[in-house]
Design a protein around this motif. Sequence first.
Motif, PDB file in Angstrom:
ATOM      1  N   PRO A 114       9.805   1.600  -9.697  1.00  0.00           N
ATOM      2  CA  PRO A 114       8.502   2.269  -9.803  1.00  0.00           C
ATOM      3  C   PRO A 114       8.575   3.714  -9.329  1.00  0.00           C
ATOM      4  O   PRO A 114       9.359   4.047  -8.430  1.00  0.00           O
ATOM      5  N   LEU A 115       7.762   4.565  -9.923  1.00  0.00           N
ATOM      6  CA  LEU A 115       7.780   5.988  -9.599  1.00  0.00           C
ATOM      7  C   LEU A 115       7.582   6.231  -8.111  1.00  0.00           C
ATOM      8  O   LEU A 115       8.247   7.086  -7.516  1.00  0.00           O
ATOM      9  N   ALA A 116       6.689   5.471  -7.477  1.00  0.00           N
ATOM     10  CA  ALA A 116       6.387   5.678  -6.061  1.00  0.00           C
ATOM     11  C   ALA A 116       7.582   5.383  -5.152  1.00  0.00           C
ATOM     12  O   ALA A 116       7.607   5.832  -4.007  1.00  0.00           O
ATOM     13  N   MET A 117       8.582   4.639  -5.668  1.00  0.00           N
ATOM     14  CA  MET A 117       9.735   4.260  -4.848  1.00  0.00           C
ATOM     15  C   MET A 117      11.022   4.942  -5.311  1.00  0.00           C
ATOM     16  O   MET A 117      12.110   4.583  -4.853  1.00  0.00           O
ATOM     17  N   ARG A 118      10.919   5.940  -6.154  1.00  0.00           N
ATOM     18  CA  ARG A 118      12.108   6.517  -6.781  1.00  0.00           C
ATOM     19  C   ARG A 118      12.768   7.630  -5.981  1.00  0.00           C
ATOM     20  O   ARG A 118      13.918   7.985  -6.244  1.00  0.00           O
ATOM     21  N   ALA A 119      12.068   8.229  -5.018  1.00  0.00           N
ATOM     22  CA  ALA A 119      12.631   9.406  -4.334  1.00  0.00           C
ATOM     23  C   ALA A 119      13.991   9.135  -3.701  1.00  0.00           C
ATOM     24  O   ALA A 119      14.938   9.915  -3.900  1.00  0.00           O
ATOM     25  N   PRO A 120      14.181   8.051  -2.935  1.00  0.00           N
ATOM     26  CA  PRO A 120      15.525   7.798  -2.381  1.00  0.00           C
ATOM     27  C   PRO A 120      16.565   7.551  -3.467  1.00  0.00           C
ATOM     28  O   PRO A 120      17.721   7.972  -3.326  1.00  0.00           O
ATOM     29  N   ASP A 151      16.661  15.993   1.454  1.00  0.00           N
ATOM     30  CA  ASP A 151      16.221  17.045   2.370  1.00  0.00           C
ATOM     31  C   ASP A 151      16.879  17.039   3.744  1.00  0.00           C
ATOM     32  O   ASP A 151      16.491  17.798   4.612  1.00  0.00           O
ATOM     33  N   ASP A 152      17.835  16.167   3.979  1.00  0.00           N
ATOM     34  CA  ASP A 152      18.418  16.088   5.314  1.00  0.00           C
ATOM     35  C   ASP A 152      19.497  17.134   5.521  1.00  0.00           C
ATOM     36  O   ASP A 152      20.144  17.583   4.589  1.00  0.00           O
ATOM     37  N   SER A 153      19.722  17.489   6.782  1.00  0.00           N
ATOM     38  CA  SER A 153      20.870  18.317   7.105  1.00  0.00           C
ATOM     39  C   SER A 153      22.125  17.496   6.909  1.00  0.00           C
ATOM     40  O   SER A 153      22.090  16.273   6.878  1.00  0.00           O
ATOM     41  N   GLU A 154      23.257  18.153   6.815  1.00  0.00           N
ATOM     42  CA  GLU A 154      24.469  17.472   6.347  1.00  0.00           C
ATOM     43  C   GLU A 154      24.973  16.404   7.293  1.00  0.00           C
ATOM     44  O   GLU A 154      25.715  15.515   6.893  1.00  0.00           O
ATOM     45  N   ASP A 155      24.565  16.445   8.569  1.00  0.00           N
ATOM     46  CA  ASP A 155      25.090  15.449   9.490  1.00  0.00           C
ATOM     47  C   ASP A 155      24.084  14.345   9.797  1.00  0.00           C
ATOM     48  O   ASP A 155      24.243  13.583  10.729  1.00  0.00           O
ATOM     49  N   VAL A 156      23.051  14.233   8.997  1.00  0.00           N
ATOM     50  CA  VAL A 156      22.040  13.216   9.215  1.00  0.00           C
ATOM     51  C   VAL A 156      22.395  11.911   8.551  1.00  0.00           C
ATOM     52  O   VAL A 156      21.928  10.860   8.949  1.00  0.00           O
ATOM     53  N   ASN A 157      23.242  11.947   7.558  1.00  0.00           N
ATOM     54  CA  ASN A 157      23.341  10.812   6.639  1.00  0.00           C
ATOM     55  C   ASN A 157      24.560   9.936   6.818  1.00  0.00           C
ATOM     56  O   ASN A 157      25.010   9.300   5.880  1.00  0.00           O
ATOM     57  N   PRO A 211      13.115   0.501   8.908  1.00  0.00           N
ATOM     58  CA  PRO A 211      12.222   0.825  10.021  1.00  0.00           C
ATOM     59  C   PRO A 211      12.536   2.155  10.696  1.00  0.00           C
ATOM     60  O   PRO A 211      11.632   2.831  11.193  1.00  0.00           O
ATOM     61  N   GLY A 212      13.810   2.557  10.716  1.00  0.00           N
ATOM     62  CA  GLY A 212      14.174   3.812  11.357  1.00  0.00           C
ATOM     63  C   GLY A 212      13.695   5.039  10.629  1.00  0.00           C
ATOM     64  O   GLY A 212      13.735   6.146  11.178  1.00  0.00           O
ATOM     65  N   ARG A 213      13.245   4.878   9.381  1.00  0.00           N
ATOM     66  CA  ARG A 213      12.743   5.996   8.583  1.00  0.00           C
ATOM     67  C   ARG A 213      11.223   6.097   8.610  1.00  0.00           C
ATOM     68  O   ARG A 213      10.664   7.040   8.068  1.00  0.00           O
ATOM     69  N   LEU A 214      10.555   5.121   9.191  1.00  0.00           N
ATOM     70  CA  LEU A 214       9.103   5.034   9.047  1.00  0.00           C
ATOM     71  C   LEU A 214       8.381   5.698  10.206  1.00  0.00           C
ATOM     72  O   LEU A 214       8.671   5.431  11.377  1.00  0.00           O
ATOM     73  N   GLY A 215       7.424   6.560   9.868  1.00  0.00           N
ATOM     74  CA  GLY A 215       6.601   7.187  10.882  1.00  0.00           C
ATOM     75  C   GLY A 215       7.298   8.294  11.632  1.00  0.00           C
ATOM     76  O   GLY A 215       8.331   8.816  11.216  1.00  0.00           O
ATOM     77  N   LEU A 216       6.737   8.660  12.765  1.00  0.00           N
ATOM     78  CA  LEU A 216       7.219   9.783  13.556  1.00  0.00           C
ATOM     79  C   LEU A 216       8.502   9.443  14.289  1.00  0.00           C
ATOM     80  O   LEU A 216       8.544   8.514  15.089  1.00  0.00           O
ATOM     81  N   ASP A 255       0.838  -1.199   0.000  1.00  0.00           N
ATOM     82  CA  ASP A 255       0.000   0.000   0.000  1.00  0.00           C
ATOM     83  C   ASP A 255       0.875   1.252   0.000  1.00  0.00           C
ATOM     84  O   ASP A 255       1.804   1.357   0.813  1.00  0.00           O
ATOM     85  N   PRO A 256       0.613   2.222  -0.898  1.00  0.00           N
ATOM     86  CA  PRO A 256       1.474   3.413  -0.997  1.00  0.00           C
ATOM     87  C   PRO A 256       1.138   4.475   0.047  1.00  0.00           C
ATOM     88  O   PRO A 256       0.952   5.648  -0.268  1.00  0.00           O
ATOM     89  N   SER A 257       1.081   4.067   1.316  1.00  0.00           N
ATOM     90  CA  SER A 257       0.676   4.997   2.371  1.00  0.00           C
ATOM     91  C   SER A 257       1.677   5.053   3.518  1.00  0.00           C
ATOM     92  O   SER A 257       1.402   5.669   4.546  1.00  0.00           O
ATOM     93  N   TRP A 258       2.853   4.435   3.352  1.00  0.00           N
ATOM     94  CA  TRP A 258       3.828   4.414   4.432  1.00  0.00           C
ATOM     95  C   TRP A 258       4.540   5.764   4.546  1.00  0.00           C
ATOM     96  O   TRP A 258       5.147   6.234   3.568  1.00  0.00           O
ATOM     97  N   PRO A 259       4.494   6.424   5.712  1.00  0.00           N
ATOM     98  CA  PRO A 259       5.189   7.715   5.871  1.00  0.00           C
ATOM     99  C   PRO A 259       6.682   7.502   6.076  1.00  0.00           C
ATOM    100  O   PRO A 259       7.100   6.835   7.029  1.00  0.00           O
ATOM    101  N   ILE A 260       7.483   8.052   5.186  1.00  0.00           N
ATOM    102  CA  ILE A 260       8.933   7.903   5.244  1.00  0.00           C
ATOM    103  C   ILE A 260       9.536   9.275   5.530  1.00  0.00           C
ATOM    104  O   ILE A 260       9.484  10.185   4.701  1.00  0.00           O
ATOM    105  N   GLN A 261      10.087   9.430   6.714  1.00  0.00           N
ATOM    106  CA  GLN A 261      10.596  10.731   7.136  1.00  0.00           C
ATOM    107  C   GLN A 261      11.967  10.987   6.515  1.00  0.00           C
ATOM    108  O   GLN A 261      12.819  10.106   6.479  1.00  0.00           O
ATOM    109  N   VAL A 262      12.158  12.221   6.044  1.00  0.00           N
ATOM    110  CA  VAL A 262      13.414  12.560   5.377  1.00  0.00           C
ATOM    111  C   VAL A 262      14.150  13.726   6.027  1.00  0.00           C
ATOM    112  O   VAL A 262      15.273  14.034   5.638  1.00  0.00           O
TER     113      VAL A 262
END
Length: 378
Positions: A321-327, A367-373, A230-235, A198-205
Motif C-alpha cells: 500500500p502507498l502509505a507503507m511504501r516509504a521504507p 534520510d538517515d546519516s550514513e552511520d545510522v543504518n 518499535p525502535g522507530r516509533l515516536g520520539l 490507523d495511518p497516524s503512527w509517527p515513524i522517525q527516519v
Amino acid sequence: MGPGAAIRSHPMGWLPTELVRSGGPLVVDLTERDVAEVEAALEACKLAEVDPDAVSRATFPLPTLATQLERASHQVHQGQGFAIVRGPNPQNYTAEDNVIIFLGISSYLGEQRGVQDKKGSMLTHVTDSKIWTAPPEMRHGIHTTTGLAWHCDMGTEVLALHVRSKAHAGGDTYVASAWTIYKELMASYPDVLEQLCDPSWPIQVSVNPPKYFVAPLMHISDKVLISVDPGRLGLHPATAAVDGGFPVPALTRRQRMALEVLSELATKFRHRLDLQQGDMVFINNLALLHARDPYVDSETGPGRHVVRLWLRNPHLAWNIPLAMRAPWEAAFGGDGLRAMKRSYPALPNPVYKPPRYTAGSAAFILDDSEDVNSSGSV
C-alpha cells in the motif's frame, strides 16, 4: 475490516501447534549431490570473476536444486511465510565464498536485493565481534548479545539470514504470523486492531534534523501486511538532545497499549526456528514478525554470526500500500539507489564506529546519516 474467507483459511495464518503437527516449516536439506552442484556454481563464478553484485540465477546455475528453491520461494510468499535451506557448512569455505554461496542460493528465492545503508552495503553482519572495542551500550542492538523485541525489518519483502556460526547458549530466533495475530485481534481486541491500522503512527527516519512520516503498522485487504519496528516509533531520546521543541510526536497512550498487545500476541503465537550452522532462513517480512533471545558466546571461536540480505521476488511480490511504501522505496527504489556503488563486505568491519542515533532493532536508509543504518534483524 472483516476477515474474508481467504484470510481465515490461508496457510499463512498458522498456529504454532499446527505447524509442529504438520512437520514444521519447509526445510530444503541439501544432499551431497546438491552441495556438489552449489560448489560447481561457486567455482564457475570464481573462474569467470563474477562480481558479488552480478551473482544471479544466470551466473550461479543450479539446474537440479532450482526446483526445490523455487518451491521454497512459493512457501515464503504463498504458504506458511518462511522456509529454511539447510546449506553447506560455512567452515568449509572462505568468508568470500560464503557470501557468493548465500547470494547464489538466495537469488532463487528473490532475485532483487535491497540496499541497507547509504554507503551501499548490500548485506549486514549480525554479530558481537570480539575485536570491537566500542562498549555494547554504544552499539546497535544487533551488534550486542541482548535480545531483540518483536519487529519487522522495515523496507524489505523477504528477510534472508545465513547462520555462519551459533552462540554458545541462547540467541534463538522466533517468528509469529501477523495473519494469526490479526484473527485474534478481530475476535478479542478490535480497538487495538483499529489503532494498528490507523495511518497516524509517527515513524522517525533521522535525528539531525529530526524527521518522521506517519503510516499504519498493519494493512488488511485480501492479505494481512505488517510493518513495525518499535525502535522507530515516536520520539527517539536522541531527538530531545538535538531540539528541545520535540518535533517528532511521542506515542499516545492508545498507541503504547496497542504495541503491548501486539507483542503479547506475537509471544503467544511464536514459533522457534531450529536453526543450525549453515542454515539460510527466508522470512516473509510483510507477513511475519520476528524476535531474538539474548545469548552468550564462548570465550573462544567466532561466536554468534548471522549475515542478512534483503530480497524481493518480482514474480511473487505482494502489492505494498502507498502509505507503507516509504521504507520499501528506500531499499529497492529510486534512481539514486540504482546509481549507488554497492558493496558486499565478507566480514564485519574490524573497527566499530558508534552511531549517533540507534534506530531500534531494524533500520532503513530514508534520510538517515550514513552511520545510522547498521541496525537490523535477529
